[in-house]
Enzyme design. Structure first.
Site, short mmCIF file in Angstrom:
data_model
loop_
_atom_site.label_atom_id
_atom_site.label_comp_id
_atom_site.label_asym_id
_atom_site.label_seq_id
_atom_site.Cartn_x
_atom_site.Cartn_y
_atom_site.Cartn_z
N CYS A 1 -34.96 -10.23 72.43
CA CYS A 1 -34.10 -9.24 73.07
C CYS A 1 -33.96 -9.54 74.55
CB CYS A 1 -34.72 -7.86 72.93
SG CYS A 1 -35.10 -7.39 71.24
N ARG B 1 -30.58 -16.27 74.59
CA ARG B 1 -31.85 -15.89 73.97
C ARG B 1 -31.69 -15.59 72.48
NH1 ARG B 1 -35.40 -13.44 78.26
NH2 ARG B 1 -36.25 -11.99 76.76
N TRP C 1 -32.62 -8.32 69.20
CA TRP C 1 -32.98 -9.19 68.08
C TRP C 1 -33.87 -8.31 67.22
CZ3 TRP C 1 -32.26 -13.90 65.88
CH2 TRP C 1 -33.27 -14.40 65.04
N ASN D 1 -37.69 -4.30 74.88
CA ASN D 1 -38.09 -5.56 74.23
C ASN D 1 -39.56 -5.40 73.84
OD1 ASN D 1 -35.65 -6.47 75.16
ND2 ASN D 1 -36.50 -7.95 76.61
N GLY D 2 -39.94 -5.93 72.68
CA GLY D 2 -41.35 -5.87 72.28
C GLY D 2 -41.53 -5.04 71.02
N LYS E 1 -41.83 -33.74 62.79
CA LYS E 1 -41.37 -33.44 64.17
C LYS E 1 -40.94 -34.72 64.87
CE LYS E 1 -40.78 -30.10 64.22
NZ LYS E 1 -40.99 -29.00 63.35
N GLU F 1 -37.59 -36.00 63.44
CA GLU F 1 -36.44 -35.16 63.77
C GLU F 1 -35.92 -35.37 65.17
OE1 GLU F 1 -38.48 -31.30 62.91
OE2 GLU F 1 -36.47 -30.78 62.27
N LYS G 1 -29.70 -25.77 62.47
CA LYS G 1 -30.81 -24.79 62.55
C LYS G 1 -30.96 -24.03 61.24
CE LYS G 1 -34.09 -22.82 64.67
NZ LYS G 1 -35.28 -23.63 64.86
C1 F6R Z 1 -37.99 -28.67 61.03
C2 F6R Z 1 -37.07 -27.65 60.58
C3 F6R Z 1 -36.65 -27.66 59.16
C4 F6R Z 1 -36.75 -26.24 58.60
C5 F6R Z 1 -36.18 -26.19 57.18
C6 F6R Z 1 -36.35 -24.83 56.56
O1 F6R Z 1 -38.25 -28.57 62.40
O2 F6R Z 1 -36.66 -26.82 61.35
O3 F6R Z 1 -37.41 -28.54 58.40
O4 F6R Z 1 -38.10 -25.86 58.60
O5 F6R Z 1 -34.82 -26.51 57.22
O6 F6R Z 1 -35.73 -23.84 57.32
P1 F6R Z 1 -36.06 -22.33 57.11
O7 F6R Z 1 -37.46 -22.08 57.52
O8 F6R Z 1 -35.07 -21.61 57.99
O9 F6R Z 1 -35.84 -22.02 55.66
#
Ligand code: F6R
Length: 604
Positions: free
Chosen positions: A2, A26, A74, A100-101, A481, A484, A599
């Protein structure tokens, strides 16, 4: 997360919108503003973007106002909708509150306030603050807010405006940031410096338990006792882009630094008398007591969190826990009965394969418990129960703080189920409560050392991550990590599997990242490290501080503080995130938005 923005000293309604625009980065699901005119409170709040709020305000945008408060929400308590958006109001619609919180004790407070005649309209924890201020208001807004916050448990940054109090607005914080400034004519407060620096770069960061009274062009800071305190002014050099990232170069590194707070927020309100309390699972105790199999489904990083859950839960009691990636699970002919619990983990709550797997489980009569970060996401709507991780939005594509939040909630869940089976682990609960501080100290003390280690490995094309037991999934996650964000080939293996094939890959051009902390598999890991060394691989070992046994056999070490063995995945996770970050940063890559990745993976 938030966002809060407010000012006093004259301006246009549109300036509240402009303040919110600078907090958009944010992440949020709804937005709202409040201002007062002639003793009347105006509140406009909606789900959706700040631009939609701007459209709703339309001709009001040019209105002159003396003060106003604004918020991007959020969702944490209550789905994203217009009623739950902030500002929240009291019964008389005189007081507006942005927050927020998380207010931990809001349910008790709500019951008490209801019994006293207050009427609630939202599902938020925030609304109790508006009613508490109403209850305590006796002409002095600062005093009313001060009394209200004394009743609150949990975390908050709040802003309060009263339609009958023209000349001041009040802010208060505990564990959630607030920054105050003034430019001679007006004064301002916000949840971070981004919307403030165009007005003044000399700011005060409120400390926990402090309140700020803003009047036109000036402000005062108070302790919660009401005592006035001296201001510690800091000069901000950042430009707006850097300010969004809290001065960090990328959101990823900012989000890694938020991990201690994420652990603490995930725990907030979920531990009482050294036991885990998951109110979200109300009504499920009898079902859970009869569960004899747990299936965990997830993808990517969430899958790795699921694997760690399996090891942790099995360390509490022998149990049948199966963890499967959703894209495989959904096509399996799985046996599900009334004694099976399915846990679906998804940060976004929108991952297509996980949703399909949930569909499969439900079609076979199974019950699904979601672990998610996004209130009201599809997964949470499709599942019977949800435990939220409350990590705030994660902006960097690579998951870091959400992973740590998932681990925290999964540990709580494991302890909760185990308690239902008769287990009692006050020592583990206590150690989880101490973890935010441990994680904070670790990040502060190790970030430079890990950067230094990473700088030596920037030129390598291949990495092998190895671990055993509960640290094996950390090897998978560390490798993911690095892949990626640095586009480097990295594979994760159970260290015991090396000799069954992967060891053939190793030579002086193929470094090994080995987790060899002081747990019951330490000696086995030592042998594995020696095996890799014998193939000339460079070894970076993640060790417990003070461990010099491997000094001659490894090239570099990342030291973790001595911890109960079940806590290592948290810090190993952070250490590998930092390593990957610094390798990618040294290569000057687009860390927050790596190529080919999204994402939220809503395609199959
Ligand atoms: C790695 C990453 C992906 C997600 C995967 C699942 O850094 O972000 O491997 O973990 O796509 O995503 P969610 O958790 O949103 O189902």
């Amino acid at each position: 997360m938030c966002g809060i923005y407010g000012f006093i000293g004259g301006g246009k309604v549109e300036e509240l919108i402009n303040g919110l625009k600078k907090l958009e980065y944010r992440g949020y699901d709804s937005a709202g503003i409040a201002f007062a005119k002639n003793g009347e409170l105006f509140v406009e709040k909606h789900t959706g973007k700040v631009d939609q709020l701007r459209e709703h305000l339309n001709s009001d945008l040019s209105k002159r106002i003396n003060s106003g408060i604004a918020h991007t929400r959020w969702a944490s308590h209550g789905i994203p909708n217009d009623l739950n958006a902030h500002p929240q109001m009291d019964c008389q619609h005189k007081i507006a509150v942005v927050h927020n919180g998380i207010i931990e004790n809001y349910e008790q407070l709500k019951e008490t306030l209801k019994a006293e005649g207050h009427v609630f309209v939202s599902q938020t924890d925030t609304e109790v603050v508006a009613h508490l201020v109403e209850k305590y208001f006796n002409g002095d807004l600062l005093d009313a807010v001060r009394k209200a916050i004394l009743d609150l448990d949990g975390t908050y940054a709040i802003g309060v405006l009263h339609a009958d109090v023209k000349d001041e607005i009040i802010f208060a914080r505990r564990k959630s940031p607030l920054v105050v400034t003034a430019d001679g004519k007006r004064s301002y407060c916000a949840s971070d410096v981004t919307p403030l620096i165009s007005s003044s770069r000399d700011v005060v960061f409120l400390e926990d338990g402090q309140l700020a009274r803003l009047v036109a062009g000036e402000y005062e800071i108070f302790e919660s006792s009401g005592k006035s305190v001296a201001k510690t002014i800091q000069h901000i050099e950042w430009d707006e882009k850097a300010a969004e990232k809290g001065g960090y170069k990328h959101f990823m590194i900012k989000e890694i630094h938020e991990e201690p707070r994420v652990i603490s927020d995930a725990i907030t309100g979920r531990i009482s008398e050294k036991k885990v309390v998951l109110k979200e699972l109300k009504g499920w105790d009898n079902y859970l007591k009869n569960v004899n199999k747990i299936n965990v489904i997830a993808c990517g990083t969430s899958y790795h969190a699921g694997l760690i859950f399996k090891y942790f839960f099995e360390s509490l009691r022998p149990f049948n826990v199966e963890v499967e990636v959703s894209s495989e699970y959904r096509y399996r002919n799985v046996l599900i009965d009334e004694h099976t619990l399915t846990i679906a983990i998804s940060q976004s709550g929108e991952t297509a394969d996980t949703l399909e797997s949930v569909g499969l489980v439900k079609s076979r009569g199974g019950k699904v418990l979601a672990i998610s970060n996004v209130v009201g996401s599809t997964l949470t709507r499709e599942s019977e129960k949800t435990v939220y991780i409350n990590a705030g939005p994660e902006i960097s594509v690579a998951s870091t703080k959400a992973y740590i939040g998932q681990l925290t909630v999964l540990y709580l869940l494991a302890l909760y189920i185990d308690e239902l089976f008769g287990g009692n682990h006050p020592d583990i609960v206590e150690s989880l409560q101490k973890l935010p501080e441990i994680a904070d100290n670790f990040i502060i003390s190790s970030v430079e050392a890990i950067k230094e280690v990473a700088s030596k490995y920037v030129g390598y094309e291949n990495f092998m991550y190895i671990g055993r037991g509960i640290n094996y999934p950390s090897a998978l996650e560390g490798a993911l990590k690095l892949k990626e964000i640095s586009y480097t080939n990295a594979v994760g293996y159970q260290a015991g599997e090396l000799k069954h094939g992967p060891i053939a890959l190793l030579d002086e051009k193929f470094p090994v990242m080995a987790v060899a902390v002081n747990d019951q598999l330490y000696n086995k890991m030592m042998s594995n490290i020696l095996e890799t060394k014998a193939r000339n691989a460079h070894v970076v070992a993640v060790l417990t501080e003070g461990d010099l046994n491997l000094k001659e056999s490894i090239n570099d070490a990342i030291f973790l503080p001595k911890l109960p063995s079940y806590l290592y995945p948290f810090l190993v996770g952070t250490a590998f995130q930092l390593f990957a970050y610094h390798v990618a940063d040294a290569r000057d890559l687009n860390i927050d938005m790596p190529r080919n990745l999204a994402k939220s993976v809503t395609i199959e």
